[in-house]
Structure formats: structure tokens, C-alpha cells
Scaffold this motif. Structure first.
Motif, mmCIF file in Angstrom:
data_model
loop_
_atom_site.group_PDB
_atom_site.id
_atom_site.type_symbol
_atom_site.label_atom_id
_atom_site.label_comp_id
_atom_site.label_asym_id
_atom_site.label_seq_id
_atom_site.Cartn_x
_atom_site.Cartn_y
_atom_site.Cartn_z
ATOM 1 N N ARG A 22 0.747 -1.302 -0.069
ATOM 2 C CA ARG A 22 0.111 0.038 -0.024
ATOM 3 C C ARG A 22 0.933 1.273 -0.097
ATOM 4 N N ASP A 23 2.097 1.169 0.733
ATOM 5 C CA ASP A 23 2.914 2.390 0.777
ATOM 6 C C ASP A 23 4.245 2.029 0.391
ATOM 7 N N LYS A 24 4.585 2.301 -0.919
ATOM 8 C CA LYS A 24 5.772 1.917 -1.342
ATOM 9 C C LYS A 24 6.932 2.489 -0.827
ATOM 10 N N ILE A 25 6.738 3.629 -0.273
ATOM 11 C CA ILE A 25 7.706 4.514 0.426
ATOM 12 C C ILE A 25 8.283 3.671 1.688
ATOM 13 N N VAL A 26 7.286 3.096 2.193
ATOM 14 C CA VAL A 26 7.952 2.299 3.470
ATOM 15 C C VAL A 26 8.889 1.366 3.265
ATOM 16 N N LEU A 27 8.733 0.597 2.122
ATOM 17 C CA LEU A 27 9.833 -0.403 1.804
ATOM 18 C C LEU A 27 11.015 0.524 1.314
ATOM 19 N N VAL A 28 11.128 1.352 0.717
ATOM 20 C CA VAL A 28 12.316 2.159 0.087
ATOM 21 C C VAL A 28 12.866 2.715 1.489
ATOM 22 N N ASP A 29 12.209 3.362 2.567
ATOM 23 C CA ASP A 29 12.909 3.848 3.836
ATOM 24 C C ASP A 29 13.235 2.777 4.511
ATOM 25 N N LEU A 30 12.677 1.436 4.541
ATOM 26 C CA LEU A 30 13.457 0.321 5.225
ATOM 27 C C LEU A 30 14.766 0.013 4.636
ATOM 28 N N PHE A 31 14.648 0.062 3.270
ATOM 29 C CA PHE A 31 16.239 -0.430 2.653
ATOM 30 C C PHE A 31 17.199 0.752 3.069
ATOM 31 N N ARG A 36 21.909 1.410 4.936
ATOM 32 C CA ARG A 36 22.482 2.983 4.531
ATOM 33 C C ARG A 36 23.905 2.682 4.281
ATOM 34 N N VAL A 37 24.578 2.030 5.222
ATOM 35 C CA VAL A 37 26.206 1.724 5.081
ATOM 36 C C VAL A 37 26.620 0.938 4.032
ATOM 37 N N GLU A 38 25.786 -0.313 3.697
ATOM 38 C CA GLU A 38 25.920 -0.888 2.766
ATOM 39 C C GLU A 38 25.964 -0.124 1.288
ATOM 40 N N LEU A 39 24.625 0.762 1.221
ATOM 41 C CA LEU A 39 24.560 1.421 0.058
ATOM 42 C C LEU A 39 25.540 2.641 -0.213
ATOM 43 N N ASP A 40 26.239 3.057 0.838
ATOM 44 C CA ASP A 40 27.312 3.934 0.856
ATOM 45 C C ASP A 40 28.380 3.355 0.154
ATOM 46 N N PHE A 41 28.809 2.090 0.638
ATOM 47 C CA PHE A 41 29.831 1.315 0.255
ATOM 48 C C PHE A 41 29.682 0.762 -1.013
ATOM 49 N N LEU A 42 28.579 0.663 -1.498
ATOM 50 C CA LEU A 42 28.429 0.349 -3.021
ATOM 51 C C LEU A 42 28.901 1.459 -3.864
ATOM 52 N N VAL A 43 28.411 2.611 -3.574
ATOM 53 C CA VAL A 43 28.702 3.634 -4.420
ATOM 54 C C VAL A 43 30.164 3.917 -4.125
ATOM 55 N N GLU A 44 30.699 3.856 -2.918
ATOM 56 C CA GLU A 44 32.128 4.331 -2.978
ATOM 57 C C GLU A 44 33.033 3.119 -3.527
ATOM 58 N N VAL A 112 23.816 -7.070 14.572
ATOM 59 C CA VAL A 112 23.145 -6.533 15.675
ATOM 60 C C VAL A 112 22.645 -5.147 15.488
ATOM 61 N N GLU A 113 23.469 -4.382 14.985
ATOM 62 C CA GLU A 113 23.021 -2.986 14.583
ATOM 63 C C GLU A 113 21.843 -2.921 13.634
ATOM 64 N N VAL A 114 21.918 -3.822 12.603
ATOM 65 C CA VAL A 114 20.854 -3.860 11.537
ATOM 66 C C VAL A 114 19.617 -4.354 12.240
ATOM 67 N N SER A 115 19.714 -5.600 12.794
ATOM 68 C CA SER A 115 18.695 -6.191 13.675
ATOM 69 C C SER A 115 18.166 -4.963 14.535
ATOM 70 N N GLU A 116 18.606 -4.243 15.334
ATOM 71 C CA GLU A 116 17.903 -3.165 15.790
ATOM 72 C C GLU A 116 17.369 -2.015 15.117
ATOM 73 N N GLU A 117 18.056 -1.611 14.161
ATOM 74 C CA GLU A 117 17.234 -0.751 13.053
ATOM 75 C C GLU A 117 15.908 -1.342 12.622
ATOM 76 N N PHE A 118 16.314 -2.540 12.228
ATOM 77 C CA PHE A 118 14.996 -3.282 11.386
ATOM 78 C C PHE A 118 13.863 -3.615 12.442
ATOM 79 N N GLY A 119 14.117 -3.634 13.821
ATOM 80 C CA GLY A 119 13.090 -3.896 14.558
ATOM 81 C C GLY A 119 12.433 -2.509 15.220
ATOM 82 N N PHE A 121 12.187 0.018 13.142
ATOM 83 C CA PHE A 121 11.612 0.274 11.905
ATOM 84 C C PHE A 121 10.227 -0.421 11.834
ATOM 85 N N MET A 122 10.340 -1.802 12.049
ATOM 86 C CA MET A 122 9.105 -2.595 11.939
ATOM 87 C C MET A 122 8.167 -2.336 12.978
ATOM 88 N N ALA A 123 8.449 -1.977 14.074
ATOM 89 C CA ALA A 123 7.551 -1.629 15.283
ATOM 90 C C ALA A 123 6.900 -0.172 15.063
#
Length: 171
Positions: A22-31, A36-44, A112-119, A121-123
Motif C-alpha cells: 500500500r505504501d511503497k515509500i515504507v519499503l524504500v525507507d526500510l532499505f 545505508r552503510v552498505e549502500l554507501d559502500f556500493l557507491v564508494e 546486531v545494529e541492523v537487527s535493532e534498526e530493522f526491529g 523500523f518494523m515496530a
């Protein structure tokens, strides 16, 4: 009784799926938040690996100046650059000692950090009270699961229109 029947009344998978569809922005925001660290790494890393492999591409053009050399070498450079970056993100899954250096995929090393951020975000954005109540009250007119549960729990002198109104009011 609700604790026992909760899986029949509330389909969490459907709540999550509906939130993302229903809200595609939610999925984009999640990724973007979790990765964010991995996306920055891909660019760099793409910049660094692309430059090094581009030098090899330049040598290939000097050695063999054919019309197909640059497009083929460009495709190879792009593929190899992406392959290396993805491998560094996810491999190895478990830490491996290479001499005195511990090597692990970037994403896995942040588990651990990703799990905390994911939790968090989901909550906050997906499995929040509003979405759960909306899901519970859905299909109130058609005798939805919450309505059926309440009908079984409440005495029958409670009129159906009051029960339906109560379920609709939840949302």
C-alpha cells in the motif's frame, strides 16, 4: 482466549505485506535506513573498483583498438565491479581470520545494529497499533475474524449492530 486464537484473528504476514504494498515509500525507507552503510559502500567501492578496472579497459583499447573493445570492456568492468562489491557486502558470513585480520561481510558484521534498526523500523512503521487495529477491524461488515471472536466471547443479548459498530470503531 484471544491469546490462544490470535493467529486466527490477526495475520501478521498480511499486515506487513499490505503495509509494503500500500505504501511503497515504507519499503524504500526500510532499505535506506537499514542498508545505508552498505549502500554507501556500493557507491564508494564502485568508484574505486571502476577506476582500477577502467585502467585495464584503457590498456585493452590501446592494445586492441577495435569498435567492440570499449563496450565489451565496459560491460566486464561493470559486472566485475558489482560482483566484487556484493561479495564484500555478504561474504564471508562468519568471521574468518586472515593472519591478524578478522574478515567478515560488511552486512553480517553489522548484524546486531541492523537487527535493532530493522526491529525499530518494523515496530514504528509497519506493525504499529494503527495498522494492527485496522487489520483486526477489517471485514467487520462481513463477519470478520475479530467480529466472530467477539460474538463467541460476548453474551448473545448484545445486538449484532452494536458488535459490528464496536469492531468498526476500532479502526
Amino acid at each position: 482466549q484471544l491469546q490462544i486464537e490470535i493467529e486466527d484473528i490477526l495475520d501478521l504476514r498480511a499486515v506487513v505485506l499490505e503495509a509494503f504494498v500500500r505504501d511503497k515509500i515504507v519499503l524504500v525507507d526500510l532499505f535506506q535506513k537499514v542498508g545505508r552503510v552498505e549502500l554507501d559502500f556500493l557507491v564508494e567501492s564502485g568508484l574505486g573498483f571502476g577506476f582500477i578496472l577502467g585502467l585495464i579497459q584503457m590498456v585493452a583499447w590501446v592494445v586492441m583498438p577495435k569498435p567492440w573493445t570499449l563496450p565489451v570492456a565496459g560491460a566486464v568492468v561493470g559486472y566485475v565491479t558489482n560482483w566484487i562489491a556484493i561479495k564484500l557486502l555478504f561474504d564471508p558470513v562468519e568471521p574468518v581470520m586472515v593472519g591478524p585480520i578478522k574478515v567478515q561481510g560488511l552486512f553480517e558484521s553489522r548484524q546486531v545494529e541492523v537487527s535493532e534498526e530493522f526491529g525499530t523500523f518494523m515496530a514504528g512503521r509497519v506493525l504499529n497499533s494503527r495498522r494492527i487495529l485496522e487489520s483486526l477491524s477489517k471485514d467487520a461488515e462481513d463477519g470478520g475474524e475479530l467480529y466472530n471472536f467477539l460474538r463467541r466471547q460476548l453474551p448473545y443479548p448484545v445486538p449484532e449492530f452494536i458488535l459490528s459498530a464496536a469492531v468498526r470503531a476500532i479502526a
